[in-house]
Design a protein around this motif. Sequence first.
Motif, PDB file in Angstrom:
ATOM      1  N   HIS A  29       0.835  -1.206   0.000  1.00  0.00           N
ATOM      2  CA  HIS A  29       0.000   0.000   0.000  1.00  0.00           C
ATOM      3  C   HIS A  29       0.870   1.257   0.000  1.00  0.00           C
ATOM      4  O   HIS A  29       0.576   2.224  -0.723  1.00  0.00           O
ATOM      5  CB  HIS A  29      -0.929  -0.003   1.210  1.00  0.00           C
ATOM      6  N   LEU A  30       1.929   1.252   0.780  1.00  0.00           N
ATOM      7  CA  LEU A  30       2.852   2.396   0.778  1.00  0.00           C
ATOM      8  C   LEU A  30       3.515   2.571  -0.585  1.00  0.00           C
ATOM      9  O   LEU A  30       3.690   3.698  -1.063  1.00  0.00           O
ATOM     10  CB  LEU A  30       3.904   2.228   1.868  1.00  0.00           C
ATOM     11  N   ALA A  31       3.873   1.469  -1.223  1.00  0.00           N
ATOM     12  CA  ALA A  31       4.461   1.544  -2.571  1.00  0.00           C
ATOM     13  C   ALA A  31       3.449   2.128  -3.554  1.00  0.00           C
ATOM     14  O   ALA A  31       3.810   2.933  -4.432  1.00  0.00           O
ATOM     15  CB  ALA A  31       4.917   0.162  -3.033  1.00  0.00           C
ATOM     16  N   TYR A  32       2.192   1.749  -3.416  1.00  0.00           N
ATOM     17  CA  TYR A  32       1.141   2.280  -4.279  1.00  0.00           C
ATOM     18  C   TYR A  32       0.980   3.792  -4.074  1.00  0.00           C
ATOM     19  O   TYR A  32       0.893   4.551  -5.049  1.00  0.00           O
ATOM     20  CB  TYR A  32      -0.177   1.557  -4.004  1.00  0.00           C
ATOM     21  N   LEU A  33       0.952   4.222  -2.823  1.00  0.00           N
ATOM     22  CA  LEU A  33       0.828   5.658  -2.543  1.00  0.00           C
ATOM     23  C   LEU A  33       2.022   6.432  -3.096  1.00  0.00           C
ATOM     24  O   LEU A  33       1.857   7.506  -3.683  1.00  0.00           O
ATOM     25  CB  LEU A  33       0.697   5.898  -1.044  1.00  0.00           C
ATOM     26  N   ARG A  34       3.206   5.892  -2.917  1.00  0.00           N
ATOM     27  CA  ARG A  34       4.415   6.546  -3.444  1.00  0.00           C
ATOM     28  C   ARG A  34       4.331   6.672  -4.966  1.00  0.00           C
ATOM     29  O   ARG A  34       4.649   7.715  -5.538  1.00  0.00           O
ATOM     30  CB  ARG A  34       5.645   5.745  -3.046  1.00  0.00           C
ATOM     31  N   GLN A  35       3.891   5.612  -5.628  1.00  0.00           N
ATOM     32  CA  GLN A  35       3.750   5.627  -7.084  1.00  0.00           C
ATOM     33  C   GLN A  35       2.743   6.697  -7.517  1.00  0.00           C
ATOM     34  O   GLN A  35       2.981   7.439  -8.459  1.00  0.00           O
ATOM     35  CB  GLN A  35       3.309   4.248  -7.563  1.00  0.00           C
ATOM     36  N   ARG A  36       1.619   6.788  -6.816  1.00  0.00           N
ATOM     37  CA  ARG A  36       0.597   7.791  -7.149  1.00  0.00           C
ATOM     38  C   ARG A  36       1.127   9.204  -6.949  1.00  0.00           C
ATOM     39  O   ARG A  36       0.888  10.088  -7.775  1.00  0.00           O
ATOM     40  CB  ARG A  36      -0.646   7.598  -6.278  1.00  0.00           C
ATOM     41  N   TRP A  37       1.827   9.428  -5.831  1.00  0.00           N
ATOM     42  CA  TRP A  37       2.365  10.767  -5.570  1.00  0.00           C
ATOM     43  C   TRP A  37       3.401  11.155  -6.616  1.00  0.00           C
ATOM     44  O   TRP A  37       3.436  12.300  -7.064  1.00  0.00           O
ATOM     45  CB  TRP A  37       2.984  10.848  -4.187  1.00  0.00           C
ATOM     46  N   GLN A  38       4.251  10.235  -7.018  1.00  0.00           N
ATOM     47  CA  GLN A  38       5.255  10.525  -8.039  1.00  0.00           C
ATOM     48  C   GLN A  38       4.588  10.849  -9.375  1.00  0.00           C
ATOM     49  O   GLN A  38       5.001  11.766 -10.078  1.00  0.00           O
ATOM     50  CB  GLN A  38       6.222   9.358  -8.201  1.00  0.00           C
ATOM     51  N   ARG A  39       3.556  10.097  -9.718  1.00  0.00           N
ATOM     52  CA  ARG A  39       2.837  10.337 -10.962  1.00  0.00           C
ATOM     53  C   ARG A  39       2.154  11.705 -10.926  1.00  0.00           C
ATOM     54  O   ARG A  39       2.164  12.445 -11.905  1.00  0.00           O
ATOM     55  CB  ARG A  39       1.812   9.225 -11.187  1.00  0.00           C
ATOM     56  N   GLN A  40       1.572  12.037  -9.789  1.00  0.00           N
ATOM     57  CA  GLN A  40       0.900  13.334  -9.657  1.00  0.00           C
ATOM     58  C   GLN A  40       1.909  14.472  -9.740  1.00  0.00           C
ATOM     59  O   GLN A  40       1.664  15.482 -10.397  1.00  0.00           O
ATOM     60  CB  GLN A  40       0.142  13.390  -8.336  1.00  0.00           C
ATOM     61  N   ARG A  41       3.047  14.310  -9.099  1.00  0.00           N
ATOM     62  CA  ARG A  41       4.083  15.330  -9.144  1.00  0.00           C
ATOM     63  C   ARG A  41       4.597  15.518 -10.572  1.00  0.00           C
ATOM     64  O   ARG A  41       4.801  16.641 -11.035  1.00  0.00           O
ATOM     65  CB  ARG A  41       5.235  14.952  -8.215  1.00  0.00           C
ATOM     66  N   ALA A  42       4.788  14.411 -11.287  1.00  0.00           N
ATOM     67  CA  ALA A  42       5.278  14.486 -12.668  1.00  0.00           C
ATOM     68  C   ALA A  42       4.254  15.177 -13.569  1.00  0.00           C
ATOM     69  O   ALA A  42       4.618  15.971 -14.441  1.00  0.00           O
ATOM     70  CB  ALA A  42       5.563  13.086 -13.200  1.00  0.00           C
TER      71      ALA A  42
END
Length: 98
Positions: free
Chosen positions: A78-91
């Motif tokens: 779940h933490l990996a999923y959140l990190r992936q979402r935040w990185q995508r949003q930032r990009a």
Amino acid sequence: MDSLWRSAWLVDAAIVITLVEWLGLVIYHRLTGRGLTPRSFQWNLVSGLCLMAALRCALLDLAWIWGAGCLAASGAAHLAYLRQRWQRQRASRQAFLV
């Protein structure tokens, strides 16, 4: 009916249905190029499968360490999923500003 809810076969069925759904989404994306990319939901899928595995461990009355391991793996996914979402949003925000 009570034994139905206490048996692990219902969880096994949910796991199988989830994996079939995942396979369908992957095949659909590969054939059409549309829909969700497998990479976009992989960690969310792993998190859910680990939660189902933890439930299965509890229903089968396995040693607590197995259930705890499944819950820990679910949390990590779940933490990996959140990190992936935040990185995508930032990009996407940076691409919008450029």
